[in-house]
Design a protein around this motif. Structure first.
Motif, PDB file in Angstrom:
ATOM      1  N   ASN A 134       0.838  -1.184   0.000  1.00  0.00           N
ATOM      2  CA  ASN A 134       0.000   0.000   0.000  1.00  0.00           C
ATOM      3  C   ASN A 134       0.881   1.244   0.000  1.00  0.00           C
ATOM      4  N   ILE A 135       0.444   2.253  -0.693  1.00  0.00           N
ATOM      5  CA  ILE A 135       1.174   3.517  -0.746  1.00  0.00           C
ATOM      6  C   ILE A 135       0.268   4.610  -0.192  1.00  0.00           C
ATOM      7  N   GLU A 136       0.693   5.216   0.906  1.00  0.00           N
ATOM      8  CA  GLU A 136      -0.065   6.317   1.497  1.00  0.00           C
ATOM      9  C   GLU A 136       0.618   7.662   1.298  1.00  0.00           C
ATOM     10  N   ARG A 137       1.959   7.643   1.219  1.00  0.00           N
ATOM     11  CA  ARG A 137       2.731   8.882   1.075  1.00  0.00           C
ATOM     12  C   ARG A 137       3.811   8.685   0.010  1.00  0.00           C
ATOM     13  N   ILE A 138       3.803   9.577  -0.970  1.00  0.00           N
ATOM     14  CA  ILE A 138       4.805   9.568  -2.039  1.00  0.00           C
ATOM     15  C   ILE A 138       5.643  10.826  -1.906  1.00  0.00           C
ATOM     16  N   LEU A 139       6.945  10.665  -1.930  1.00  0.00           N
ATOM     17  CA  LEU A 139       7.817  11.831  -2.005  1.00  0.00           C
ATOM     18  C   LEU A 139       8.169  12.023  -3.472  1.00  0.00           C
ATOM     19  N   ASP A 151       6.284   6.154   1.598  1.00  0.00           N
ATOM     20  CA  ASP A 151       6.247   4.749   1.223  1.00  0.00           C
ATOM     21  C   ASP A 151       7.078   4.497  -0.026  1.00  0.00           C
ATOM     22  N   CYS A 152       7.290   5.555  -0.809  1.00  0.00           N
ATOM     23  CA  CYS A 152       8.121   5.458  -2.002  1.00  0.00           C
ATOM     24  C   CYS A 152       8.568   6.852  -2.428  1.00  0.00           C
ATOM     25  N   ILE A 153       9.534   6.874  -3.327  1.00  0.00           N
ATOM     26  CA  ILE A 153      10.070   8.123  -3.858  1.00  0.00           C
ATOM     27  C   ILE A 153       9.879   8.083  -5.366  1.00  0.00           C
ATOM     28  N   ALA A 154       9.422   9.198  -5.940  1.00  0.00           N
ATOM     29  CA  ALA A 154       9.279   9.307  -7.391  1.00  0.00           C
ATOM     30  C   ALA A 154      10.140  10.470  -7.867  1.00  0.00           C
ATOM     31  N   LEU A 155      10.981  10.205  -8.869  1.00  0.00           N
ATOM     32  CA  LEU A 155      11.804  11.266  -9.421  1.00  0.00           C
ATOM     33  C   LEU A 155      12.203  10.938 -10.842  1.00  0.00           C
ATOM     34  N   GLY A 156      12.599  11.968 -11.551  1.00  0.00           N
ATOM     35  CA  GLY A 156      13.075  11.794 -12.910  1.00  0.00           C
ATOM     36  C   GLY A 156      14.537  11.423 -12.901  1.00  0.00           C
ATOM     37  N   SER A 157      14.967  10.797 -13.974  1.00  0.00           N
ATOM     38  CA  SER A 157      16.366  10.404 -14.077  1.00  0.00           C
ATOM     39  C   SER A 157      16.878  10.710 -15.469  1.00  0.00           C
ATOM     40  N   ARG A 213      20.879   4.247  -2.120  1.00  0.00           N
ATOM     41  CA  ARG A 213      20.861   4.439  -0.666  1.00  0.00           C
ATOM     42  C   ARG A 213      19.481   4.363  -0.028  1.00  0.00           C
ATOM     43  N   SER A 214      18.442   4.322  -0.845  1.00  0.00           N
ATOM     44  CA  SER A 214      17.088   4.336  -0.299  1.00  0.00           C
ATOM     45  C   SER A 214      16.723   3.003   0.332  1.00  0.00           C
ATOM     46  N   ARG A 215      15.957   3.082   1.418  1.00  0.00           N
ATOM     47  CA  ARG A 215      15.413   1.886   2.069  1.00  0.00           C
ATOM     48  C   ARG A 215      13.969   1.663   1.648  1.00  0.00           C
ATOM     49  N   ARG A 216      13.513   2.453   0.721  1.00  0.00           N
ATOM     50  CA  ARG A 216      12.128   2.341   0.258  1.00  0.00           C
ATOM     51  C   ARG A 216      12.111   2.264  -1.268  1.00  0.00           C
ATOM     52  N   PRO A 217      11.022   1.825  -1.858  1.00  0.00           N
ATOM     53  CA  PRO A 217      10.972   1.744  -3.326  1.00  0.00           C
ATOM     54  C   PRO A 217      11.158   3.115  -3.968  1.00  0.00           C
ATOM     55  N   VAL A 218      11.835   3.114  -5.112  1.00  0.00           N
ATOM     56  CA  VAL A 218      12.079   4.342  -5.869  1.00  0.00           C
ATOM     57  C   VAL A 218      11.547   4.133  -7.277  1.00  0.00           C
ATOM     58  N   PHE A 219      10.671   5.037  -7.708  1.00  0.00           N
ATOM     59  CA  PHE A 219      10.176   5.037  -9.077  1.00  0.00           C
ATOM     60  C   PHE A 219      10.998   6.045  -9.863  1.00  0.00           C
TER      61      PHE A 219
END
Length: 160
Positions: free
Chosen positions: A4-9, A123-129, A150-156
């Motif tokens: 489940n994703i409640e908070r996206i950075l 719950d996850c991080i979203a960023l461009g690459s 370095r992230s301990r959470r999923p990265v999109f």
């Protein structure tokens, strides 16, 4: 156990493809009914750091200039991100997603993004690459690489 994703950075560099990446993050948020926390990290311009100006301008004057310039930049970036995110939410006719907060921070981008993800308990991080050509392969941009490694959470990661 369901994911489940409640908070996206959502971390943005304010590049021309940033709106596309935000729409991807918005799509994920809409699917899960998640809050989006927007962060942009700026580094102090080198012209204001350890340079020749320090030889000729007192620390108090230069420090005041640095502080007021940075505050003005942060205020303007926050205003633009707020305006953009509100417009994107309206045009996407978002029902379940919302922008919980917008922060413009100073520091090293990779490290600061990870600290912000911890602060908001994302719950996850979203960023461009950005993609840069390596010898025989494509590698991801330096900030995206640092965050991913370095992230301990999923990265999109979304290519820009």
């Amino acid at each position: 156990m369901p994911f489940n994703i409640e908070r996206i950075l959502y971390a943005t560099d304010l590049g021309p493809r940033g709106p596309d990446v935000f729409r991807c993050a918005l799509s994920i948020a809409e699917r899960y009914g998640a809050d989006i926390h927007i962060v942009h990290v700026i580094e102090e311009p080198s012209i204001l750091r350890n340079n020749i100006a320090e030889r000729y301008i007192s620390d108090s004057v230069l420090g005041g200039y640095r502080e007021s310039t940075l505050e003005a930049a942060i205020d303007e970036i926050e205003r633009r991100l707020e305006q953009f995110s509100r417009s994107a939410l309206e045009s996407a006719e978002s029902v379940h997603a919302r922008v919980a907060e917008i922060r413009v921070l100073t520091g090293r981008p990779g490290r600061t993004i990870l600290a912000e993800a911890d602060r908001v308990e994302a719950d996850c991080i979203a960023l461009g690459s950005r993609r840069y050509a390596g010898v025989n392969d494509m590698i991801i941009g330096s900030v995206a690489r640092k965050v991913t490694l370095r992230s301990r959470r999923p990265v999109f990661l979304f290519p820009v």
